[in-house]
Motif scaffolding. Structure first.
Motif, mmCIF file in Angstrom:
data_model
loop_
_atom_site.group_PDB
_atom_site.id
_atom_site.type_symbol
_atom_site.label_atom_id
_atom_site.label_comp_id
_atom_site.label_asym_id
_atom_site.label_seq_id
_atom_site.Cartn_x
_atom_site.Cartn_y
_atom_site.Cartn_z
ATOM 1 N N VAL A 30 0.843 -1.193 0.000
ATOM 2 C CA VAL A 30 0.000 0.000 0.000
ATOM 3 C C VAL A 30 0.880 1.247 0.000
ATOM 4 C CG1 VAL A 30 -1.699 1.332 1.332
ATOM 5 C CG2 VAL A 30 -1.937 -1.157 1.122
ATOM 6 N N TYR A 31 1.920 1.232 0.827
ATOM 7 C CA TYR A 31 2.864 2.351 0.892
ATOM 8 C C TYR A 31 4.076 1.998 0.038
ATOM 9 C CZ TYR A 31 5.650 6.144 2.906
ATOM 10 O OH TYR A 31 6.410 7.287 3.081
ATOM 11 N N ASN A 67 -5.914 6.917 7.626
ATOM 12 C CA ASN A 67 -5.846 6.118 6.400
ATOM 13 C C ASN A 67 -4.502 6.211 5.693
ATOM 14 O OD1 ASN A 67 -5.889 8.649 5.284
ATOM 15 N ND2 ASN A 67 -7.832 8.415 4.200
ATOM 16 N N HIS A 68 -3.459 6.651 6.412
ATOM 17 C CA HIS A 68 -2.143 6.745 5.779
ATOM 18 C C HIS A 68 -1.076 6.584 6.848
ATOM 19 C CE1 HIS A 68 1.152 8.115 3.235
ATOM 20 N NE2 HIS A 68 0.324 8.160 2.221
ATOM 21 N N ILE A 69 -0.075 5.752 6.562
ATOM 22 C CA ILE A 69 0.962 5.463 7.550
ATOM 23 C C ILE A 69 1.725 6.716 7.970
ATOM 24 C CG2 ILE A 69 2.646 4.841 5.771
ATOM 25 C CD1 ILE A 69 3.808 2.788 7.694
ATOM 26 N N GLU A 70 1.900 7.667 7.059
ATOM 27 C CA GLU A 70 2.658 8.866 7.408
ATOM 28 C C GLU A 70 1.927 9.739 8.423
ATOM 29 O OE1 GLU A 70 3.530 10.912 3.793
ATOM 30 O OE2 GLU A 70 4.845 9.335 3.022
ATOM 31 N N ILE A 71 0.604 9.640 8.450
ATOM 32 C CA ILE A 71 -0.189 10.466 9.362
ATOM 33 C C ILE A 71 -0.442 9.755 10.685
ATOM 34 C CG2 ILE A 71 -2.345 11.781 9.597
ATOM 35 C CD1 ILE A 71 -0.448 12.764 7.435
ATOM 36 N N GLN A 72 -0.310 8.445 10.699
ATOM 37 C CA GLN A 72 -0.689 7.666 11.877
ATOM 38 C C GLN A 72 -0.053 8.160 13.179
ATOM 39 O OE1 GLN A 72 0.944 5.371 14.001
ATOM 40 N NE2 GLN A 72 -1.012 4.999 15.042
ATOM 41 N N SER A 110 8.381 1.401 8.663
ATOM 42 C CA SER A 110 8.381 0.583 7.452
ATOM 43 C C SER A 110 9.300 -0.626 7.563
ATOM 44 C CB SER A 110 8.799 1.432 6.250
ATOM 45 O OG SER A 110 7.882 2.486 6.023
ATOM 46 N N THR A 121 7.972 7.224 9.723
ATOM 47 C CA THR A 121 7.467 6.260 8.745
ATOM 48 C C THR A 121 8.578 5.357 8.242
ATOM 49 O OG1 THR A 121 5.696 7.769 8.062
ATOM 50 C CG2 THR A 121 6.295 6.013 6.530
ATOM 51 N N PRO A 171 -4.080 -0.356 4.719
ATOM 52 C CA PRO A 171 -4.798 0.756 4.088
ATOM 53 C C PRO A 171 -5.344 1.771 5.088
ATOM 54 C CG PRO A 171 -6.209 -1.168 4.161
ATOM 55 C CD PRO A 171 -4.877 -1.600 4.717
ATOM 56 N N HIS A 172 -5.456 1.362 6.360
ATOM 57 C CA HIS A 172 -5.922 2.269 7.401
ATOM 58 C C HIS A 172 -5.436 1.762 8.756
ATOM 59 C CE1 HIS A 172 -9.525 -0.128 5.854
ATOM 60 N NE2 HIS A 172 -9.013 -0.850 6.820
#
Length: 336
Positions: free
Chosen positions: A42-43, A125-130, A185, A181, A116-117
């Motif tokens: 996804v990423y 819904n995005h790893i960078e924002i988590q 990762s 991130t 995906p979330h």
């Protein structure tokens, strides 16, 4: 297998020196494992290719309590490798700064670049924002994001580390989140016995295979694929109807989603207890027993689950446990 994804991006940082015979450290590309039997990423790192300095900076941030209001809570307080990056304290609910307790169980972290979330309700819904969610939550790290970035900018070490990783000592939200991130990762769990089985490198024991057959028949509707999750949101009927935590409905405002939570991956599930969104089940035995005889008649109960439970025999419960043990990746939880 297409085992390693080489991120083709290399930044070299150095400074002029008269000692030309002394090699300068390089900010080299980092290889992220991408197993063939896993689903598509996804990423994809297009904006944020991981590098040695970026990953190390992200690791330092992840383990640094400087990021929290009281200076005592880091990301790693609730996410430690030895328990699959779940909470090592075994608490049902997360405990953050000043002893404040949240309303949900700490989820384990692994294989996040396939997600995906995030969070139990999928609100991110995005790893960078988590990371923004736990950092700013009053019951977790309780930091104002701008205040945190200002603290980091004034820190005696961090500006230089950001300079090495990203080419500038200016610390702003994007590079801060990029660094975290990059570290997250690298948390790829792909060497459990089940992975060797999928790769055709080994077989499972007779008992584990029997457990897999039960799992595939009763559990894989939700816990599907190599990651043992379809990333959907479902009501499992193991907790009573509760308007205090509406689950996915908190995000969608749809009453049909009350009580629905993200189907968790079962990677390393042997060591990541307690279980469920509220941490109400302490052991795998309790989880299996609950699915056997404790599924409640919730108004939004998922159609794949029978009210009352699956009525597993004692032998089937044992076989299920043996299969779930095959999902433990000891090279991930104890790499040394």
């Amino acid at each position: 297998m297409r085992f390693l994804l080489l991120i083709s991006f290399i930044l070299i940082f150095g400074f002029c020196s008269c000692r030309r015979d002394v090699p300068q450290a390089e900010n080299s590309a980092v290889q992220i494992p991408v197993p063939d039997h896993f689903p598509p990423l996804v990423y994809t790192f297009e904006r944020n290719p991981p590098t040695t300095f970026g990953v190390e900076l992200g690791r330092k941030l992840f383990f640094d309590p400087f990021l929290s209001r009281d200076g005592l809570v880091s990301c790693s307080t609730c996410h430690q490798r030895g328990v699959g990056f779940a909470d090592p304290r075994g608490q049902a609910l997360s405990e953050g700064v000043f002893g404040r307790v949240g309303n949900r169980n700490t989820p384990a972290l692994a294989n996040l670049i396939w997600y995906p979330h995030f969070n139990w309700d999928g609100g991110i819904n995005h790893i960078e924002i988590q990371p923004v969610a736990p950092i700013t939550d009053s019951a977790e790290m309780d930091m104002d994001f701008r205040e945190l970035l200002d603290k980091l900018q004034k820190h005696p070490e961090y500006p230089d580390l950001f300079q090495k990783a990203f080419g500038s000592d200016s610390i702003y939200s994007q590079v801060f989140l990029f660094a975290l991130t990059q570290f997250m990762s690298t948390l790829v769990s792909h060497n459990a016995p089940i992975d060797d089985y999928y790769r055709g490198q080994s077989s499972l024991t007779t008992e584990a295979l029997a457990g897999k057959q039960i799992f595939d028949s009763k559990c894989a509707t939700c816990h599907s694929g190599a990651l043992q999750t379809d990333f959907s949101f479902r009501v499992n009927g193991l907790t009573a109807f509760n308007l205090a935590d509406r689950g996915r409905a908190e995000i969608t405002n749809d009453d049909k989603h009350i009580g629905a939570f993200r189907v968790p991956s079962l990677r390393n599930v042997e060591v990541t207890g307690p279980y469920l969104h509220d941490g109400s089940l302490s052991t795998l035995r309790e989880v299996i027993e609950a699915y056997s005889s404790g599924i409640l008649n919730h108004p939004n109960l998922d159609s794949a689950l029978p009210v009352g439970g699956f009525n597993f025999s004692d032998l089937e419960k044992r076989q299920l446990r043996f299969f779930l043990y095959q999902l433990t990746d000891f090279s991930f939880i104890n790499p040394n």
